[in-house]
Design an enzyme around this catalytic site. Structure first.
Site, short mmCIF file in Angstrom:
data_model
loop_
_atom_site.label_atom_id
_atom_site.label_comp_id
_atom_site.label_asym_id
_atom_site.label_seq_id
_atom_site.Cartn_x
_atom_site.Cartn_y
_atom_site.Cartn_z
CG ASP A 163 -1.94 -1.18 1.12
OD1 ASP A 163 -2.38 -1.48 0.00
OD2 ASP A 163 -2.26 -1.78 2.16
CE LYS A 187 -4.42 -6.23 -0.12
NZ LYS A 187 -5.08 -5.02 -0.67
CG ASP A 225 -7.73 -6.08 -3.05
OD1 ASP A 225 -8.81 -6.55 -3.45
OD2 ASP A 225 -7.55 -5.64 -1.90
CE LYS A 254 -11.71 -4.92 -1.39
NZ LYS A 254 -10.30 -4.47 -1.39
CG LEU A 255 -12.45 -6.54 -11.31
CD1 LEU A 255 -12.17 -7.63 -12.34
CD2 LEU A 255 -12.15 -5.17 -11.90
CG ASP A 311 -18.38 -2.46 -15.12
OD1 ASP A 311 -19.50 -2.33 -15.66
OD2 ASP A 311 -17.47 -1.62 -15.22
N GLY A 323 -21.40 -7.90 -16.91
CA GLY A 323 -20.72 -9.17 -17.13
C GLY A 323 -19.64 -9.13 -18.20
CB THR A 353 -17.06 -4.62 -18.30
OG1 THR A 353 -17.81 -3.92 -19.28
CG2 THR A 353 -15.86 -3.78 -17.88
CB THR A 398 -14.59 -5.47 7.18
OG1 THR A 398 -13.51 -4.81 6.53
CG2 THR A 398 -14.45 -6.96 7.02
NE ARG A 401 -2.23 -4.27 12.28
CZ ARG A 401 -2.82 -4.34 11.09
NH1 ARG A 401 -2.91 -5.49 10.46
NH2 ARG A 401 -3.30 -3.26 10.52
N GLY A 405 -0.23 -5.83 5.94
CA GLY A 405 0.27 -4.58 5.38
C GLY A 405 1.19 -3.89 6.36
NE ARG A 406 -2.35 -0.14 8.08
CZ ARG A 406 -3.56 0.25 8.44
NH1 ARG A 406 -3.78 1.51 8.73
NH2 ARG A 406 -4.54 -0.62 8.53
#
Ligand code: C5P
Length: 228
Positions: A10, A32, A59, A61-62, A64, A66, A68, A114, A175, A204-205
């Site tokens: 990220d 990712k 990642d 998160k499509l 749209d 079908g 496409t 989430t 974590r 990630g972080r």
């Protein structure tokens, strides 16, 4: 046992992301790329990672129409992306499965973000609670042939019971004990997430913001008792 870690890049530029990948060396083989880095560095950087022998979870998160979704997923499969995400809406998922064809691109369904709670769903016109909608969408994902789910480490046990032993379950929100939670509210440790049925952990972080990211990866792999 395979290395279950997927490190989330990220970052706002390819340069920053590349720097981390260099520092982590062989200890991490799966990254990712999310919307921010994708918007900044695009498929060029994704291809660079693949050329370096890394697996890439793009990642996107499509969600749209079908045609496409099908054509976009076909492009990702041809590029050699390993994982990508789509919203768990039957029409979208069926199109993604068509687009994947016989490639080894693993589709992951995002059930309910989430950031949404029961009230948000009611505002959006849904008549289900979050847990009911998650359960419905996991079933629909498996029916559509998607085969993978992104879920919180706190719901991974329930998702595994519905999705079955063959599903690929990927959990962010992980974590180590003592690591800063950032803006994540519902977290589990890496060992808990794996014990509850996760196949891959997106981190990630905890790693990307660590003073010594490679040492942080070693610490996590030790925690989950994997040889480094
Ligand atoms: O919190 P952390 O920095 O470990 O986040 C790792 C990645 O997981 C981020 O790219 C974030 O977008 C993603 N993610 C998340 N929580 C969710 C879904 C996705 O943190 N519920």
């Amino acid at each position: 046992m395979k290395n279950p870690l997927i490190i989330a890049l990220d970052f706002e530029s390819a340069g920053r992301a590349r720097e981390l990948v260099d520092r982590l060396g062989d200890s991490v083989s799966f990254y990712k790329v999310g919307l921010e880095l994708y918007a900044a560095a695009g498929m060029e950087f994704v291809k660079e990672l693949i050329a370096r022998g890394k697996d890439v979870f793009l990642d996107l998160k499509l969600y749209d129409i079908g045609e496409t979704v099908k054509r976009t997923v076909a492009q990702l499969a041809a590029t050699g992306v390993r994982f990508t995400t789509i919203h768990a809406v039957p029409q979208v998922m069926r199109a993604a499965v068509e687009g994947r064809g016989s490639s080894n691109l693993q589709l992951l369904a995002v059930t309910v973000l989430t950031s949404l709670d029961d009230r948000d769903l009611a505002d959006m016109g849904y008549r289900y609670s979050v847990s009911e909608l998650v359960a419905l969408r996991v079933r629909q994902a498996m029916e559509a042939g998607v085969g993978g789910i992104v879920c919180s480490p706190l719901e991974v046990g329930a998702v595994r019971r519905i999705a079955g032993p063959g599903a690929v379950l990927v959990t962010p929100g992980v974590r180590s004990a003592g690591a800063g939670k950032g803006d994540q509210k519902r977290v589990a440790t890496p060992a808990e997430a794996l014990a509850n049925g996760a196949d891959y952990l997106v981190i990630g972080r905890q790693v990307t913001r660590a003073e010594d990211p490679a040492a942080e990866v070693r610490r996590i792999l030790e925690e989950v008792q994997l040889p480094r």
